[in-house]
Design an enzyme around this catalytic site. Sequence first.
Site, short mmCIF file in Angstrom:
data_model
loop_
_atom_site.label_atom_id
_atom_site.label_comp_id
_atom_site.label_asym_id
_atom_site.label_seq_id
_atom_site.Cartn_x
_atom_site.Cartn_y
_atom_site.Cartn_z
CB THR A 191 27.88 81.97 56.28
OG1 THR A 191 26.48 82.13 56.05
CG2 THR A 191 28.23 80.50 56.27
CD GLU A 278 14.46 84.72 57.95
OE1 GLU A 278 14.48 83.84 58.81
OE2 GLU A 278 14.57 85.93 58.21
CG ASN A 401 12.48 87.78 60.22
OD1 ASN A 401 12.99 86.94 60.94
ND2 ASN A 401 12.79 87.93 58.95
#
Lengths: 406, 406
Positions: A191, A278, A401
């Site tokens: 990860t 996110e 983003n």
Amino acid sequence: MNTSPLAQAFPELPAIEGVTLRVARARYKEWDRCDLTFAELAPGTSVAGVTTQSRCPSPEVEWCRKALVLGQARALVVNAGNSNAFTGDRGRAAVEAIAARAAGHLGCQPSDVFVASTGVIGVPLPIDKAEAGLDAAFTAQPCDWRAATDAIGTTDTFPKAAVTRAIVDGKTITLVGIIKGSGMIAPDMATMLGFVFTDAAIEPAYLQRALTAANEASFSRITVDSDTSTSDTVLAFATGAAGNATITADEDAGADAFRAALSDLCLQLAHLVVRDGEGATKFIQVDVQGAESDRSAHRIAMSIANSPLVKTAIAGGDANWGRVVMAVGKAGEPAERDRLAIRFGATQVARDGLAVPDYDEAPVAKHLRGQEIEIGVDIGLGDGRATAWTCDLTHGYISINADYRS
Amino acid sequence: MNTSPLAQAFPELPAIEGVTLRVARARYKEWDRCDLTFAELAPGTSVAGVTTQSRCPSPEVEWCRKALVLGQARALVVNAGNSNAFTGDRGRAAVEAIAARAAGHLGCQPSDVFVASTGVIGVPLPIDKAEAGLDAAFTAQPCDWRAATDAIGTTDTFPKAAVTRAIVDGKTITLVGIIKGSGMIAPDMATMLGFVFTDAAIEPAYLQRALTAANEASFSRITVDSDTSTSDTVLAFATGAAGNATITADEDAGADAFRAALSDLCLQLAHLVVRDGEGATKFIQVDVQGAESDRSAHRIAMSIANSPLVKTAIAGGDANWGRVVMAVGKAGEPAERDRLAIRFGATQVARDGLAVPDYDEAPVAKHLRGQEIEIGVDIGLGDGRATAWTCDLTHGYISINADYRS
């Protein structure tokens, strides 16, 4: 950045004997926070690790891979705000300089120093800032887990850590893990940056086997956005201070308990990353059974967990199981439409290739209004099973983003 | 739904001799528009097709696959508003009923009737509505391409069609294509629903070879959201009315010209689908060269084109080439960070594993403010090349898909 609605409180974490934490301001970005973490590890500490499968890994990842062969660690240095990935010789030089500086302070070999960095790709890590930050850390007071966890974060909206314990060889051993990550999460064997510390005595090769197995069932089963990072790294350090007879094989006293505790810890950490995905507003568990093999089930589960259409449907509270069918179909794994069964939460919505008779959407709609969503799929072909975890896909992901230079 | 900012005007389209179009209101949804399209094809029409690689295809896809073996077509029926996918025996019965009804009217075999449906998954297509709609279509006046293109659309924000011509065996032949699709687009060998009609005389097996090749370079190179539909179908019909000597092999007169015209048409249609990608504000071309093989280049190009982080960066006008590195790295194909070169538009931003010296972001930022974006990647390992096309990922995609029951 607002805290994720799926955030969990930072847990009470005990000290791990043999681990001393310090943080400092290297100022890798224009911010007023600690962004360099230095963990000093007692002599004799074993280390194991898993790293990204990216074909363009960061120099930190390459450094760790080489150092892992030796199995010994005296220090971990984590830089936040700059991943140092895709920076050529200058990036490699930065990692070497950091390892040399830390080794000089501790009187150990540079190969005993593990380095991880996270942040923007393509900008060489400034060596002067790293060295000044390290020097500051060496003279700083030791800090607690919370300060270290804060210092390794970047776009994270809450600090993520977990703890487990086990009885090994008559001794209580403790494992503490800290992790960062929120976007560019599709680890596929590792990860973002995760660090596990234990006072158990574990031989490095065995620690590696246990970590690899735990990783397979945790970090490799989560995805936020299907984008695999260049820097994914999970390292496990075992100081041996608990005084148990060193574990070297499955047959050793307490080996089972240690493996179970490590797996539990890794799963907790992996779930925390999904909870900080996110823009996430819902935590989604995808259970697949009845596939031809566990591997096939894993691929189908990840196909569902990565589908933008499934994730936006969940975001909208829409019981759109047709999109789950679509995601099963595109996985490329054996599946027969007329054997497929799908449930949301506890409610079966489709069976044998069509909607269940008298399908009542009310309990499903209620389930989808919650924060913890379960999607269950039975392929109806064999005994293969797997579970994956993801979050929904929302306007928050786009906002974060389309603006943030990661 | 607002029209896509990337929309193109509907072209002037000539009639194709041997093709008669009619539309009707089957009322598959509560809307006041035609949603059933019936194309009657002259006896002797050749047919070829490519369909979804989904493991859970719709009964329409299965029907077309069987009928394609025979290579002859007399009719095409397209239903909009209900995909009939994942509906078991009832879905299959609906397709059979439609084919039988159309065959009865035309005095042909049911296997001469091709059927395609698009819309919600999991609801059996109502046979009574389909039959009533078909009956209405049989008695309706013939319509033009625009009416048929409107009638096959669902979430499309503009009607999509294209035309090409070629000289074959001294005759001018014409190809017209109509297509629908906006989300759930990652065709991987086919796309949503696309139909090509030509008056050329082409033997079915050769038509299939030409369509398969054209598809490889067009529909298989586009993606909106990485989600492959259960219903993707592209069919090509050749009526033979142009009077050329039937093409049966590459050596035949005009075979090259026909293949080139078909490829051009398919590429135009594929680009139109990307231009109507859900929420799209920018059309993105991804050029990959220097890969170990064309196949490897294709996979890398699709990895970039499918990356949510690359697509949100473009949406935000952010020259975030680090995300392109990430997407190359996660493709799983041979790549060496220190040989990689990346450009946006005509501006080189990275070379040999790091940012170019004195990199000036101004021309890149200007390029990214436009609607037509180019990303170029040189892997630096071999001669493999490929191009893929996609759109950006915006709030519009989330708004459309968190609410719409597709």
